[in-house]
Design a protein around this motif. Structure first.
Motif, PDB file in Angstrom:
ATOM      1  N   LYS A 193       2.180  10.086   7.878  1.00  0.00           N
ATOM      2  CA  LYS A 193       1.240  10.118   9.012  1.00  0.00           C
ATOM      3  C   LYS A 193       0.437   8.807   9.066  1.00  0.00           C
ATOM      4  CE  LYS A 193      -2.561  12.885  10.882  1.00  0.00           C
ATOM      5  NZ  LYS A 193      -3.533  13.942  10.559  1.00  0.00           N
ATOM      6  N   GLU A 194      -0.035   8.368   7.906  1.00  0.00           N
ATOM      7  CA  GLU A 194      -0.777   7.103   7.829  1.00  0.00           C
ATOM      8  C   GLU A 194       0.109   5.928   8.236  1.00  0.00           C
ATOM      9  OE1 GLU A 194      -3.859   8.054   4.117  1.00  0.00           O
ATOM     10  OE2 GLU A 194      -1.782   7.495   3.690  1.00  0.00           O
ATOM     11  N   GLN A 195       1.353   5.946   7.757  1.00  0.00           N
ATOM     12  CA  GLN A 195       2.292   4.873   8.080  1.00  0.00           C
ATOM     13  C   GLN A 195       2.490   4.738   9.591  1.00  0.00           C
ATOM     14  OE1 GLN A 195       6.463   5.530   7.234  1.00  0.00           O
ATOM     15  NE2 GLN A 195       6.734   3.411   6.568  1.00  0.00           N
ATOM     16  N   PHE A 245       0.841  -1.192   0.000  1.00  0.00           N
ATOM     17  CA  PHE A 245       0.000   0.000   0.000  1.00  0.00           C
ATOM     18  C   PHE A 245       0.879   1.245   0.000  1.00  0.00           C
ATOM     19  CE2 PHE A 245      -2.693  -3.262   1.760  1.00  0.00           C
ATOM     20  CZ  PHE A 245      -3.972  -2.955   1.308  1.00  0.00           C
ATOM     21  N   LEU A 246       0.516   2.222  -0.819  1.00  0.00           N
ATOM     22  CA  LEU A 246       1.155   3.543  -0.795  1.00  0.00           C
ATOM     23  C   LEU A 246       0.444   4.370   0.257  1.00  0.00           C
ATOM     24  CD1 LEU A 246       1.825   4.619  -4.491  1.00  0.00           C
ATOM     25  CD2 LEU A 246       3.409   4.896  -2.588  1.00  0.00           C
ATOM     26  N   GLU A 250       3.335  -4.580   2.865  1.00  0.00           N
ATOM     27  CA  GLU A 250       4.356  -3.545   2.700  1.00  0.00           C
ATOM     28  C   GLU A 250       3.688  -2.182   2.760  1.00  0.00           C
ATOM     29  OE1 GLU A 250       7.215  -1.737  -0.842  1.00  0.00           O
ATOM     30  OE2 GLU A 250       6.557  -3.831  -0.985  1.00  0.00           O
ATOM     31  N   LEU A 251       4.281  -1.280   3.519  1.00  0.00           N
ATOM     32  CA  LEU A 251       3.856   0.119   3.530  1.00  0.00           C
ATOM     33  C   LEU A 251       4.940   0.931   2.844  1.00  0.00           C
ATOM     34  CD1 LEU A 251       2.579   0.490   7.216  1.00  0.00           C
ATOM     35  CD2 LEU A 251       1.245  -0.065   5.170  1.00  0.00           C
ATOM     36  N   GLN A 252       4.549   1.650   1.819  1.00  0.00           N
ATOM     37  CA  GLN A 252       5.505   2.385   0.990  1.00  0.00           C
ATOM     38  C   GLN A 252       5.118   3.860   0.987  1.00  0.00           C
ATOM     39  OE1 GLN A 252       8.411   3.355  -0.600  1.00  0.00           O
ATOM     40  NE2 GLN A 252       8.435   1.210  -1.280  1.00  0.00           N
TER      41      GLN A 252
END
Length: 199
Positions: free
Chosen positions: A88-90, A83-84, A122-124
């Motif tokens: 702040k979201e990460q 996910f892109l 994965e957080l990108q």
């Protein structure tokens, strides 16, 4: 935004050909050759290196806001989705993962969260991982097969809201059954790793 999935596969060349034939471009190829990791990026084509004993770690194919990667494995194994997100979201998602007792592995370029469903997320935060953020070409939905119930509910907790792009079914294995990709092909196709792709 869901942008990515990764498989390990014995069908490396066939997987690349499938995506290229459907409008993706190969961004990079990295493989182990004679003990060292080397690049075999375009403009090189398979005829340039097919006879070499290369163990491909990653081949990256891109189209619009989609990034599909795959590397060599003895059998087709689904590894992770990506996910892109913004920073702040990460931070929020990682805190939620910690609260859920899910392992968080923060890297310089990307962060991986290990789920209890036998795949990773994965957080990108780097938008340069896709060719276009404004393109209509995107992954609209993935149908994941998993061996246990609760994936959608857990993703809602993890992301702090429902994740409508992920649907799950219970089965014997852990894989992506279907991908709905906007502007992909007029007819349903199946990639070499068993992912059925619908427009």
């Amino acid at each position: 935004m869901l942008f990515h999935y990764h498989f390990w596969t014995p069908h490396v060349e066939e997987t690349e050909r499938f995506y290229v034939n459907n409008g993706f471009r190969v961004f990079q190829r990295i493989g182990k050759y004679q003990g060292d990791f080397q690049s075999f990026d375009p403009p090189l084509v398979w005829d340039d290196f097919r006879e070499k004993d290369i163990l491909f770690r990653i081949i990256e194919a891109r189209k619009g806001s989609i990034n599909v990667t795959f590397g060599y494995g003895k059998k087709s194994i689904f590894d992770h989705i990506g996910f892109l997100v913004n920073e702040k979201e990460q931070k929020l998602i990682c805190q939620n993962a910690v609260n859920m007792n899910w392992n968080v592995d923060r890297g310089e370029r990307r962060t991986f969260i290990t789920t209890p469903y036998s795949f990773r997320i994965e957080l990108q935060t780097n938008k340069d991982i896709v060719d276009s953020m404004t393109d209509n070409i995107k992954i609209e939905e993935l149908k994941l097969e998993s061996k246990k119930n609760g994936l959608e509910d857990d993703l809602s907790i993890l992301f702090g809201m429902p994740v409508s792009s992920i649907k799950s079914v219970i089965g014997e294995t852990v894989t992506i059954r279907e991908a709905v990709i906007k502007d992909f092909s007029s007819k349903p196709l199946v990639d070499p790793n068993g992912v059925r792709i619908l427009n």
